[in-house]
Design an enzyme around this catalytic site. Structure first.
Site, PDB file in Angstrom:
ATOM      1  N   HIS A 194      34.245  37.584  39.257  1.00 25.96           N
ATOM      2  CA  HIS A 194      35.418  37.997  39.082  1.00 25.96           C
ATOM      3  C   HIS A 194      36.413  37.482  40.097  1.00 25.96           C
ATOM      4  O   HIS A 194      37.627  37.556  40.313  1.00 25.96           O
ATOM      5  CB  HIS A 194      35.584  39.599  39.345  1.00 25.96           C
ATOM      6  CG  HIS A 194      35.302  40.340  38.288  1.00 25.96           C
ATOM      7  ND1 HIS A 194      35.388  39.953  37.016  1.00 25.96           N
ATOM      8  CD2 HIS A 194      34.170  41.111  37.971  1.00 25.96           C
ATOM      9  CE1 HIS A 194      34.879  40.932  36.086  1.00 25.96           C
ATOM     10  NE2 HIS A 194      33.814  41.707  36.752  1.00 25.96           N
TER      11      HIS A 194
HETATM   12 ZN   LIG Z   1      29.830  43.543  35.088  1.00 34.40          ZN
END
Ligand SMILES: [Zn+2]
Length: 441
Positions: A194
């Site tokens: 992320h």
């Molecule tokens: Zn995850």
């Protein structure tokens, strides 16, 4: 064929400083893999290698990285004078951190046992690596917001050490690969998909995956395919290579209103076979994932014809994970990953970790996956995990008592073990047909 893994007692202890690892995830994985003797089959076992600012700024901005690596606990030679002081202070700070956090304390296993190793490590590595950040002034509130260092990505004690070791672990895999010999290279503590160029997100601060893929390209591997099996959308990686013609990103993820990170729809991909989003719904099972692989993912990978593959093996989609959204089995997800690897038999394969929030399940999964990967390439593993016996017990090791409530059984979450749950599968076969049409398959 070369087998490389980045792991060690030190690396996994440092990995577990990450709050969402609950003080034990990486250590349980390492301990179980070691209990089955699997490290013996690797040609190289890389011990906690340190990444520098220079490594990280190949993708992230300098300002962001400097802020990440600046903390109250800066490692410099004047701060730590005696060996004992260093080790005690590290242990004390780490323990205090866990005492102050919400982590349940009955399962505290952070163990910091190899004091000499730790000492040596600090002295030789961190002093050098951190000498570049002396000029950074203190963070103010604005910076925390600007860089996403809040909510699920707080600055925590030893963040700097954590990042340097995790990113260093993934990048160290490159040390042993070349263009002639195919290889399998693993870092189960990596896979922080992320993290964005200058923003921390979803427990991820530095994107070791993007850094790895960029390094591969610089070292002359022209085309790289990335595939992400984490429950969450691999947004940081997809975004980084959105406009690259040489990196294909494929992410299978839960896409439902309100589910993190909120992006990853089909429409975002603009029909491209280079950036592939495969949004699915609640309840996905093994059968559905394997169908998705054979009908959609395999043809897309074949079209792209890459020389390397990087697989993010996040395990938060397993049945028994705290998210309780998908219901993949350990065997099912392993089979899915192995079937993709099989397409890259004579090439370079990188396997990284990712999400996974039931540590007792995660350790079983990565151990099983590691053994299957080794077997795929003809290793005759003497201590392989018996497949068909639901009563088979986990091997004895230092953390065995944590598995007591599951009666020490290996397949407690697969088969019809007592931990097995059953969810409604909201995914319909028709959806796979729609995906095939969308990607012109
Ligand atoms: Zn995850």
């Amino acid at each position: 064929m070369k087998f490389i893994i980045s792991t060690s007692s030190l690396q996994c202890q440092i990995a577990d400083i990450l709050p969402c690892n609950n003080g034990k995830k990486a250590q349980l994985i390492f301990a179980l893999i070691r209990a089955y003797g699997l490290l013996d089959y690797f040609d190289h076992v890389n011990d906690a290698t340190v990444a520098t600012i220079k490594d990280m700024t190949k993708f992230h901005t300098l300002d962001y990285v400097k802020h990440l690596l600046t903390e109250e606990f800066t490692y410099n030679s004047t701060e730590y004078i005696e060996k004992e002081d260093q080790v005690l202070r590290l242990a004390e700070v780490a323990r205090k951190f866990y005492q102050d956090s919400d982590v349940e304390d009955d399962n505290q296993v952070l163990w910091f046992d190899n004091e000499y190793e730790l000492f040596r490590y600090f002295k030789e590595e961190f002093n050098n690596a951190n000498s570049e950040i002396d000029d950074v002034s203190k963070l103010d509130d604005k910076d925390f917001t600007k860089y996403g260092l809040q909510h699920d990505c707080p600055k925590f004690p030893f963040l700097s050490m954590y990042l340097q070791v995790i990113v260093g672990g993934t990048l160290s895999l490159l040390q042993h690969i070349d263009h002639q010999t195919p290889s399998i290279a693993i870092n189960w503590d990596g896979g922080r998909h992320h993290a964005l160029k200058h923003y921390a997100s979803g427990f991820c601060y530095v994107n070791d995956i993007v850094l790895l893929i960029q390094s591969l390209r610089r070292k002359g591997w022209k085309r790289v395919t990335y595939i992400d099996f984490d429950l969450h959308y691999g947004d940081g990686v997809a975004k980084a290579f959105r406009f690259s013609e040489n990196v294909q990103t494929i992410s299978v993820h839960l896409y439902e209103p309100g589910f993190f990170p909120g992006t990853g729809s089909l429409e975002e991909t603009r029909n491209s076979k280079q950036m592939v989003n495969l949004p699915v719904l609640h309840g996905m099972d093994d059968k559905y994932l394997l169908e998705l692989i054979s009908s959609v993912i395999t043809p897309l990978i074949e079209t792209f014809n890459a020389e390397c593959i990087v697989i993010q093996c996040g395990s938060d989609g397993l049945s028994g994970d705290k998210y309780n959204e998908w219901q993949l089995s350990i065997r099912g997800l392993t089979h899915a990953i192995i079937s993709i690897m099989d397409m890259f038999r004579d090439k370079q394969v990188f396997l990284l970790g990712g999400g996974g929030y039931n540590e007792l399940l995660v350790s079983r999964f990565y151990t099983y996956l590691t053994s299957k990967v080794l077997e795929l390439y003809g290793n005759n593993i003497s201590s392989s995990i018996p497949e068909d016996d639901s009563e088979v017990l986990l091997r004895d090791h230092e953390f065995i008592e944590l598995y007591k409530d599951e009666n020490y059984r290996y397949w407690s979450y697969d088969n019809d073990g007592e931990q097995k749950t059953s969810l409604q599968n909201d995914n319909k076969k028709l959806h796979i047909e729609e995906l095939k049409q969308f990607y012109h398959l």
